[in-house]
Enzyme design. Structure first.
Site, short mmCIF file in Angstrom:
data_model
loop_
_atom_site.label_atom_id
_atom_site.label_comp_id
_atom_site.label_asym_id
_atom_site.label_seq_id
_atom_site.Cartn_x
_atom_site.Cartn_y
_atom_site.Cartn_z
N LYS A 112 44.50 46.89 33.93
CA LYS A 112 43.57 47.99 33.68
C LYS A 112 43.83 48.62 32.30
CE LYS A 112 42.16 46.73 37.66
NZ LYS A 112 43.12 46.65 38.69
N TYR A 130 43.50 52.10 46.44
CA TYR A 130 42.85 50.83 46.13
C TYR A 130 42.83 49.96 47.40
CZ TYR A 130 42.37 46.06 44.46
OH TYR A 130 41.98 44.76 44.31
N ASP A 188 51.66 54.80 42.06
CA ASP A 188 50.75 53.90 41.35
C ASP A 188 50.07 54.72 40.25
OD1 ASP A 188 48.59 52.36 40.48
OD2 ASP A 188 48.36 51.38 42.42
N ARG A 223 61.24 31.63 34.44
CA ARG A 223 60.97 32.52 35.58
C ARG A 223 61.94 33.69 35.54
NH1 ARG A 223 63.57 31.53 39.83
NH2 ARG A 223 63.14 29.30 39.97
C1 LIG Z 1 45.01 51.62 41.54
C2 LIG Z 1 45.23 50.12 41.62
N1 LIG Z 1 46.44 49.64 41.94
C3 LIG Z 1 46.68 48.32 42.04
C4 LIG Z 1 45.67 47.40 41.83
C5 LIG Z 1 45.96 45.93 41.98
O1 LIG Z 1 46.13 45.34 40.74
P1 LIG Z 1 45.76 43.80 40.42
O2 LIG Z 1 44.28 43.67 40.60
O3 LIG Z 1 46.22 43.64 39.00
O4 LIG Z 1 46.53 42.96 41.38
C6 LIG Z 1 44.39 47.86 41.47
C7 LIG Z 1 43.30 46.88 41.23
O5 LIG Z 1 42.16 47.23 41.09
C8 LIG Z 1 44.16 49.26 41.37
O6 LIG Z 1 42.95 49.75 41.06
#
Ligand SMILES: Cc1ncc(COP(=O)(O)O)c(C=O)c1O
Length: 380
Positions: A200, A102, A175, A49
């Site tokens: 992604k 998101y 992000d 961990r």
């Molecule tokens: C722009 C963005 N940030 C964060 C996330 C969250 O990521 P995760 O699905 O890996 O938890 C997503 C998920 O679609 C996303 O599109």
């Protein structure tokens, strides 16, 4: 010696393994490590961990790709976001979030963090004055942005928002999932931390869920590392290895995603059943000039509004065949979805609600003429 992006993607953190010379970092599928004596763990490894060599390799690589001091990886993008929030914020603090983001990120703020005393305000992050107007001096700890935003492809001016955040002793957290570090490096523009859903583009093959934070400075990096271990939402060694395997080809994949997206934007813009195409590469996009300043190219994500409203947008999603109907994005295969009813359903009735006539494409790296034929059929 400084190396280019593709060299770092292939080599940073990934020196051949010293014992055998294995060129690819092994999957250290172990929970614990034999120690040489009490208080003398070998090379500092105690428990997976806390540290794992496969995860270390990925973390080092991502830090290099974002131009940051420390990278930390997590079980998902949301786990990374949660670790950042709980590292930086305390009850009573305030965070500015985008009015387009998101849906899961919005849910984390509105349905989880708020219950623990974190206040938030949604602002149009493409408008620096609108963000300035909602910053609460002494109380705002993070200006949180996505750029491009999910799903409306809005663009935030990173340098201007970094200046604003720092005037108020707040962090700028970006992000960077939609752009990937190949197309945009937020830390270079003054951001304090870059956030990724590595699920992604970084992973890139729709076969692993993960998240990452890259901190610009060592101090924040160490605090994040403490919380990564103390909260425990780490990615396992095999997931780290898959992500690292994906990231090696990030540059070439992103160029093909962009090539294909540009052709599809051209096709959709000329189609009589498409009311509007949202893509920061279009000169008429309100964020185009800012995108040119801070992005290498404009990415593989496209949103569009259907002329026939919600029913029409849903019909297009259902009729597409090569574009797989599904959530997520950034993989080699093309995906289509209806954000209002799928990825962003949790934002219904909030300032982040998305238009019902919107469709979102994650353009993959297939033969672009096949993708256009598929969309032509879906739109017919
Ligand atoms: C722009 C963005 N940030 C964060 C996330 C969250 O990521 P995760 O699905 O890996 O938890 C997503 C998920 O679609 C996303 O599109």
């Amino acid at each position: 010696m400084t190396f280019g992006f593709e060299t770092l993607a292939i080599h940073a953190g990934q020196e051949p393994e010293p014992r055998t010379g294995a060129v690819v970092p092994p999957i250290y599928q172990t929970s614990t490590y034999a120690q040489d004596a009490v208080g003398a763990p070998r090379l500092g490894y105690e428990y997976s961990r806390t540290q794992n060599p496969t995860r270390d390799a990925l973390q080092e690589c991502l830090a290099a790709l974002e131009g940051g001091r420390m990278g930390l990886t997590f079980a998902s993008g949301l786990a990374a976001e949660d670790a950042l929030l709980r590292t930086v914020c305390r009850p009573g603090d305030h965070v500015v979030i985008p009015d387009d983001a998101y849906g899961g990120t919005f849910r984390l703020f509105a349905k989880v963090a708020q219950r623990w005393g974190l206040d938030w305000t949604a602002a149009k992050i493409s408008d620096v004055d609108a963000v300035r107007a909602v910053v609460r001096p002494g109380q705002t700890k993070i200006i949180w942005v996505e750029t491009p935003t999910n799903p409306l492809l809005g663009i935030a001016d990173l340098a201007a928002l970094a200046t604003l955040a720092h005037e108020h002793d707040a962090f700028l957290a970006v992000d960077n999932t939609f752009a990937s570090p190949y197309l945009q490096q937020p830390l270079v523009h003054g951001a304090d931390v870059a956030i990724h859903s590595t699920t992604k583009y970084i992973g890139g093959h729709s076969d692993v869920v993960g998240g990452a934070l890259v901190a610009a400075d060592e101090g924040l990096g160490q605090e994040l590392a403490f919380h990564q271990n103390a909260m425990g939402a780490v990615n396992g060694p095999f997931d780290a290895w898959l992500t690292l395997r994906g990231v090696k080809t990030l540059g070439v994949r992103m160029d093909r995603h962009c090539d294909n997206a540009e052709r599809i934007v051209e096709f959709l813009s000329a189609h009589r059943r498409v009311a509007q195409v949202l893509y920061p590469g279009l000169p008429e996009h309100p964020g185009h000039e800012t995108a040119v300043k801070q992005m290498r190219r404009f990415g593989g994500m496209i949103s569009f509004r259907a002329t026939g409203g919600e029913a029409h947008a849903i019909e297009i999603c259902n009729k597409a065949e090569l574009f797989v109907l599904g959530e997520s994005l950034g993989g080699v295969e093309s995906l289509i979805e209806h954000p209002c009813r799928m990825t962003h359903a949790s934002a219904a009735g909030s300032p982040l609600e998305v238009p019902a006539d919107l469709g979102r494409l994650s353009v993959g790296i297939e033969t672009v003429d096949d993708l256009i034929t598929d969309l032509d059929h879906a739109l017919a």
